[in-house]
Design a protein around this motif. Structure first.
Motif, PDB file in Angstrom:
ATOM      1  N   VAL A   1      20.289 -18.184  56.388  1.00 32.87           N
ATOM      2  CA  VAL A   1      20.339 -19.638  56.265  1.00 32.87           C
ATOM      3  C   VAL A   1      20.545 -20.013  54.805  1.00 32.87           C
ATOM      4  CG1 VAL A   1      18.853 -20.024  58.254  1.00 32.87           C
ATOM      5  CG2 VAL A   1      17.855 -19.885  55.972  1.00 32.87           C
ATOM      6  N   GLY A   2      20.850 -21.259  54.585  1.00 36.46           N
ATOM      7  CA  GLY A   2      21.049 -21.748  53.224  1.00 36.46           C
ATOM      8  C   GLY A   2      21.819 -23.043  53.281  1.00 36.46           C
ATOM      9  N   ASP A   3      21.784 -23.733  52.156  1.00 31.92           N
ATOM     10  CA  ASP A   3      22.495 -25.010  52.057  1.00 31.92           C
ATOM     11  C   ASP A   3      24.002 -24.786  52.142  1.00 31.92           C
ATOM     12  OD1 ASP A   3      21.693 -27.548  52.025  1.00 31.92           O
ATOM     13  OD2 ASP A   3      21.024 -27.573  49.924  1.00 31.92           O
ATOM     14  N   ASN A   4      24.756 -25.861  52.252  1.00 25.64           N
ATOM     15  CA  ASN A   4      26.210 -25.731  52.167  1.00 25.64           C
ATOM     16  C   ASN A   4      26.579 -25.142  50.822  1.00 25.64           C
ATOM     17  OD1 ASN A   4      26.367 -28.787  53.924  1.00 25.64           O
ATOM     18  ND2 ASN A   4      27.049 -26.829  54.692  1.00 25.64           N
ATOM     19  N   GLY A   5      27.467 -24.178  50.849  1.00 23.52           N
ATOM     20  CA  GLY A   5      27.900 -23.573  49.601  1.00 23.52           C
ATOM     21  C   GLY A   5      26.946 -22.533  49.057  1.00 23.52           C
TER      22      GLY A   5
ATOM     23  N   LEU B   1      19.436 -17.871  51.536  1.00 18.58           N
ATOM     24  CA  LEU B   1      20.316 -17.810  50.367  1.00 18.58           C
ATOM     25  C   LEU B   1      20.245 -19.129  49.634  1.00 18.58           C
ATOM     26  CD1 LEU B   1      23.730 -16.231  51.472  1.00 18.58           C
ATOM     27  CD2 LEU B   1      22.033 -15.259  49.909  1.00 18.58           C
ATOM     28  N   ARG B   2      20.198 -19.044  48.310  1.00 20.10           N
ATOM     29  CA  ARG B   2      20.294 -20.274  47.532  1.00 20.10           C
ATOM     30  C   ARG B   2      21.180 -19.991  46.332  1.00 20.10           C
ATOM     31  NH1 ARG B   2      14.850 -22.876  45.983  1.00 20.10           N
ATOM     32  NH2 ARG B   2      15.630 -23.646  44.001  1.00 20.10           N
ATOM     33  N   LEU B   3      22.247 -20.757  46.190  1.00 28.07           N
ATOM     34  CA  LEU B   3      23.182 -20.597  45.072  1.00 28.07           C
ATOM     35  C   LEU B   3      23.606 -19.145  44.918  1.00 28.07           C
ATOM     36  CD1 LEU B   3      21.423 -23.000  42.561  1.00 28.07           C
ATOM     37  CD2 LEU B   3      23.411 -23.467  44.000  1.00 28.07           C
ATOM     38  N   GLY B   4      23.832 -18.494  46.039  1.00 29.43           N
ATOM     39  CA  GLY B   4      24.361 -17.137  46.008  1.00 29.43           C
ATOM     40  C   GLY B   4      23.322 -16.051  45.853  1.00 29.43           C
ATOM     41  N   ARG B   5      22.045 -16.432  45.659  1.00 33.95           N
ATOM     42  CA  ARG B   5      21.007 -15.402  45.516  1.00 33.95           C
ATOM     43  C   ARG B   5      20.128 -15.360  46.760  1.00 33.95           C
ATOM     44  NH1 ARG B   5      20.430 -13.963  40.075  1.00 33.95           N
ATOM     45  NH2 ARG B   5      21.615 -15.360  38.724  1.00 33.95           N
ATOM     46  N   VAL B   6      19.574 -14.159  47.017  1.00 37.95           N
ATOM     47  CA  VAL B   6      18.590 -14.066  48.095  1.00 37.95           C
ATOM     48  C   VAL B   6      17.315 -14.700  47.574  1.00 37.95           C
ATOM     49  CG1 VAL B   6      17.272 -12.559  49.581  1.00 37.95           C
ATOM     50  CG2 VAL B   6      19.607 -11.950  48.945  1.00 37.95           C
ATOM     51  N   HIS B   7      16.943 -15.818  48.183  1.00 36.56           N
ATOM     52  CA  HIS B   7      15.815 -16.562  47.665  1.00 36.56           C
ATOM     53  C   HIS B   7      14.529 -16.065  48.291  1.00 36.56           C
ATOM     54  CE1 HIS B   7      14.032 -20.005  45.698  1.00 36.56           C
ATOM     55  NE2 HIS B   7      13.361 -20.242  46.808  1.00 36.56           N
TER      56      HIS B   7
ATOM     57  N   LEU C   1      13.070 -24.907  55.267  1.00 34.67           N
ATOM     58  CA  LEU C   1      13.719 -26.026  54.600  1.00 34.67           C
ATOM     59  C   LEU C   1      13.334 -26.031  53.126  1.00 34.67           C
ATOM     60  CD1 LEU C   1      15.524 -28.181  55.776  1.00 34.67           C
ATOM     61  CD2 LEU C   1      13.581 -29.765  55.654  1.00 34.67           C
ATOM     62  N   ALA C   2      12.069 -25.795  52.887  1.00 30.47           N
ATOM     63  CA  ALA C   2      11.590 -25.790  51.514  1.00 30.47           C
ATOM     64  C   ALA C   2      12.309 -24.701  50.719  1.00 30.47           C
ATOM     65  CB  ALA C   2      10.082 -25.563  51.499  1.00 30.47           C
ATOM     66  N   ALA C   3      12.441 -23.519  51.331  1.00 25.14           N
ATOM     67  CA  ALA C   3      13.077 -22.416  50.613  1.00 25.14           C
ATOM     68  C   ALA C   3      14.561 -22.697  50.391  1.00 25.14           C
ATOM     69  CB  ALA C   3      12.904 -21.119  51.393  1.00 25.14           C
ATOM     70  N   MET C   4      15.213 -23.298  51.395  1.00 24.84           N
ATOM     71  CA  MET C   4      16.640 -23.559  51.281  1.00 24.84           C
ATOM     72  C   MET C   4      16.940 -24.572  50.189  1.00 24.84           C
ATOM     73  SD  MET C   4      17.632 -23.670  55.279  1.00 24.84           S
ATOM     74  CE  MET C   4      18.950 -24.853  55.189  1.00 24.84           C
ATOM     75  N   THR C   5      16.118 -25.610  50.140  1.00 24.59           N
ATOM     76  CA  THR C   5      16.433 -26.708  49.225  1.00 24.59           C
ATOM     77  C   THR C   5      15.676 -26.600  47.924  1.00 24.59           C
ATOM     78  OG1 THR C   5      14.692 -28.028  50.211  1.00 24.59           O
ATOM     79  CG2 THR C   5      16.902 -28.294  51.115  1.00 24.59           C
ATOM     80  N   GLY C   6      14.680 -25.712  47.882  1.00 25.43           N
ATOM     81  CA  GLY C   6      13.946 -25.548  46.643  1.00 25.43           C
ATOM     82  C   GLY C   6      12.885 -26.600  46.422  1.00 25.43           C
ATOM     83  N   ALA C   7      12.455 -27.255  47.506  1.00 19.83           N
ATOM     84  CA  ALA C   7      11.441 -28.294  47.364  1.00 19.83           C
ATOM     85  C   ALA C   7      10.095 -27.692  46.974  1.00 19.83           C
ATOM     86  CB  ALA C   7      11.305 -29.080  48.660  1.00 19.83           C
TER      87      ALA C   7
END
Ligand SMILES: Nc1ncnc2c1ncn2[C@@H]1O[C@H](COP(=O)(O)OP(=O)(O)OP(=O)(O)O)[C@@H](O)[C@H]1O
Ligand SMILES: [Mg+2]
Lengths: 252, 407
Positions: A37-41, A215-221, A234-240
């Motif tokens: 999972v991850g945000d668009n892009g 994934l976030r900005l290309g890294r495994v978050h 959601l928190a992990a995807m968006t970084g909240a």
């Protein structure tokens, strides 16, 4: 745990100035559904593309059964037992359903195509997916978005590949077809296949995922267990929330 | 698995739902843009008009001439169909055919090679040029419009150099090659036997396919449908043979037989083999084909090679027909006629859509106009203008079909 069927080690990929994947490690085992999972892009499709031979990583390795392999092309990946449904589906609009399903892997009798065998197999696969395709001899351009997606999923299942990579396979499917695809993913896992599922739908993930890679900005978050709550994801995807805060997260 | 000529299109014959009657299936094909029927209708219309204006046009002997005029450029157009299908183009087919003609003449006359060897060398030139084009296209990613334009000039230069200062070389009339191209005709008995073989083969193939599909519980053509198709095929072929052998008319020339054979083989390859399927897939959507695992590069290279080789063969036939090779062979409008024929015959300039039969139909349309207008003593200028107008019409139709499909 057993040796993963397919692994990425330190994989990076850039498109011009965009760092689509940065130092990504990932593993998928037999009898397992790995969700991404991850945000668009975030790089999900790029990750799927690297696994399926559509993108060559700039750095890092792809391992099959623990041995490094180079996936020159989707055809090469397919030959090694890795099949994919790409986000853009990759169907040829002018070809009909059967022609698309078997494109690149046609059944032949002697030098000629075996249309009968292909058409029968096409109906079998489509029935299995509860696809409502009126005829398999119409060009796929005449199909709806959902019907096209079912055709693309059916194509990935041909020849029973060991690893199935699905990039948002349910994005434009109705309730019933989504349920069938998820059912099918569960059945694939039961039969011992490894499945990589890229999805935006929280419902999909909670229904079938064994592990969830964020994934976030290309890294495994982060990598979560399959039963992670949607809020955590959601928190992990968006970084909240800072990584590691959710108590159910399994840090690697 | 049917081998019916007209109307076969690129769709799977007999694949329609069993409920749809023959007229329904035909109409679907026409609407789908795959059908050759509109072009057949246009061709018949052109013949009727030309015949009405000057009855000499429809005389059997004149139609024999028409087929002989059509064969060399038709072979070239067949190659053009293949490159168009993969979404490329080859502008150099005319120059290459001229070069091949020069190689045959110089090889067999000046160098004293056996004719067969000279022909093989000419065809080999085609293979080499095609491999070169394939490499430029798939390795360097150059647009074929540009490098085949360069090839057009370059090969025309090579042709002049090969011909040397004389600029024209006559082939000996008594050589088997010139005699069979100029005066070799299928005996009437053989022509009728061929018709019988084709009709029976077609019927058997259709019946076998039907039986297999029935056993597999798939929709299949009904027996009346197969009967009608077979009767139409037999009727058309019988009419052609009867007419071309009427009275003192010479009949079907060997070069025409060769052309027809190449078209049938190409048609089967395109519709019934993995290679043919990859050709249509690459032309329809190159990226999707690549992602699906189609060997895109190999497919494109093979199409360039096939096109160049057929262009060389067309040049060889032209040399045989003329009994000579000169600086004008394959020059002037040859490549334009070949490309126009493919497009007029219904092969799309945008790739992915077309049929081997469009080479036959397109060439017949163009050569009929040229032949008919010549009989009427209309000058070259008017012939160019009429052909240009027909080509424009064909491209407009191609564009409209494409727009409607994308809408
Ligand atoms: N072929 C390409 N050429 C250039 N940039 C690309 C290409 N493919 C992806 N990118 C870039 O790489 C980054 C990651 O793209 P990717 O498609 O993997 O994201 P994604 O997570 O699948 O997004 P989405 O949820 O929208 O499908 C994006 O910034 C995108 O612009
Ligand atoms: Mg994506």
């Amino acid at each position: 745990m057993s040796v993963p069927v397919l692994s990425l080690r330190g994989v990076s990929k850039r498109f011009g100035g965009v760092r689509a994947l940065v130092d990504v490690d990932a593993d998928v085992h037999e009898h397992e559904v790995l969700a991404v999972v991850g945000d668009n892009g975030a790089g999900k499709s790029t990750l799927a593309g690297v696994l399926a031979g559509a993108h060559r990583p700039d750095a890092g390795q792809v391992l099959l059964d623990g041995r490094p392999v180079v996936l020159h092309s989707p055809a090469a990946a397919r030959a090694l037992g890795i099949a994919a449904v790409f986000q853009e589906l990759a169907l040829v609009d002018d070809l009909d359903v059967v022609e698309n399903l078997f494109l690149g892997h046609e059944t032949v009798r002697g030098p000629l195509l075996d249309e009968v065998a292909m058409e029968r197999e096409a109906w079998r696969l489509l029935d299995q997916l509860a696809a409502s395709v009126p005829t398999v001899r119409d060009p796929v351009r005449t199909l709806s978005g959902g019907q096209r997606q079912v055709v693309a999923v059916a194509r990935a299942l041909l020849g029973s590949p060991r690893v199935v990579v699905l990039d948002e396979p349910t994005a434009s499917l109705g309730v019933r077809q989504t349920a069938e695809v998820l059912n099918l993913i569960v059945r694939l896992r039961e039969r011992g296949h490894a499945v990589v599922l890229v999805s935006h739908q929280a419902g999909d993930l909670q229904a079938v995922a064994d592990r969830i890679l964020v994934l976030r900005l290309g890294r495994v978050h982060d990598v979560f267990d399959g039963d992670a709550s949607y809020e955590d994801l959601l928190a992990a995807m968006t970084g909240a929330v800072r990584p590691g805060t959710p108590n159910r997260a399994v840090r690697r | 698995m049917s081998t019916q000529p007209a109307g076969a299109g690129t769709g799977a014959a007999g694949a329609g739902p069993s409920g749809a009657g023959l007229p329904g299936a035909v109409w679907q094909r026409v609407r789908g843009g795959n059908g050759l029927l509109p072009i057949v209708a246009a061709l018949v219309g052109i013949w009727l008009v030309l015949g009405a204006v000057n009855p000499a046009f429809l005389a059997p002997e004149n139609l024999v001439n028409l087929t002989l005029q059509s064969a060399p450029v038709g072979v070239i157009a067949l190659g053009v169909v293949l490159v168009l299908l993969v979404g490329q183009i080859d502008l150099s087919v005319g120059s290459l055919s001229g070069l091949a003609a020069a190689v045959v003449a110089v090889g067999s006359v000046s160098l004293g090679w056996p004719v067969a060897l000279a022909i093989l060398v000419a065809l080999a030139c085609g293979v080499v040029v095609g491999l070169g084009y394939g490499a430029l296209s798939t390795r360097l990613g150059l647009p074929s419009f540009v490098f085949t334009l360069a090839g057009l000039l370059f090969l025309a230069g090579v042709q002049l150099r090969v011909l040397g200062p004389l600029g024209s070389i006559n082939l000996p009339f008594e050589s088997w090659f010139v005699r069979s191209v100029q005066q070799g005709f299928l005996p009437a008995v053989a022509a009728w036997a061929l018709v019988a073989v084709i009709v029976v083969t077609s019927a058997v193939v259709q019946l076998v396919a039907r039986a297999r599909r029935r056993r597999a519980d798939l929709a299949c053509a009904s027996l009346p449908q197969i009967a009608v198709r077979t009767l139409v095929l037999g009727g058309v072929l019988a009419a052609i043979v009867a007419y071309l052998y009427l009275g003192t008319a010479r009949g079907i020339g060997w070069s025409v037989v060769l052309f027809a054979l190449l078209v049938v083989v190409t048609d089967v390859l395109l519709r019934r083999t993995r290679w043919g399927r990859s050709v249509r897939a690459v032309g329809g959507d190159r990226r999707a084909a690549m992602l699906a695992g189609v060997p895109v590069r190999r497919t494109v290279v093979l199409c360039f090679v096939a096109c160049s080789t057929l262009a060389a063969l067309g040049g060889v036939l032209a040399a045989g027909r003329l009994g000579a090779a000169n600086q004008g062979t394959g020059g002037a409008d040859t490549y334009l006629v070949a490309i126009a024929a493919a497009v007029i015959g219904g092969t799309s300039l945008f790739g992915g859509r077309g049929s081997a039969w469009s080479a036959v139909l397109g060439v017949l349309v163009i050569q009929s106009i040229a032949n008919g207008l010549t009989l009427m003593n209309v000058d070259q200028a008017a012939r160019y203008m009429v052909t240009g107008a027909v080509l424009l019409l064909a491209i407009i139709i191609d564009m409209l079909i494409r727009k409607r499909r994308e809408a």
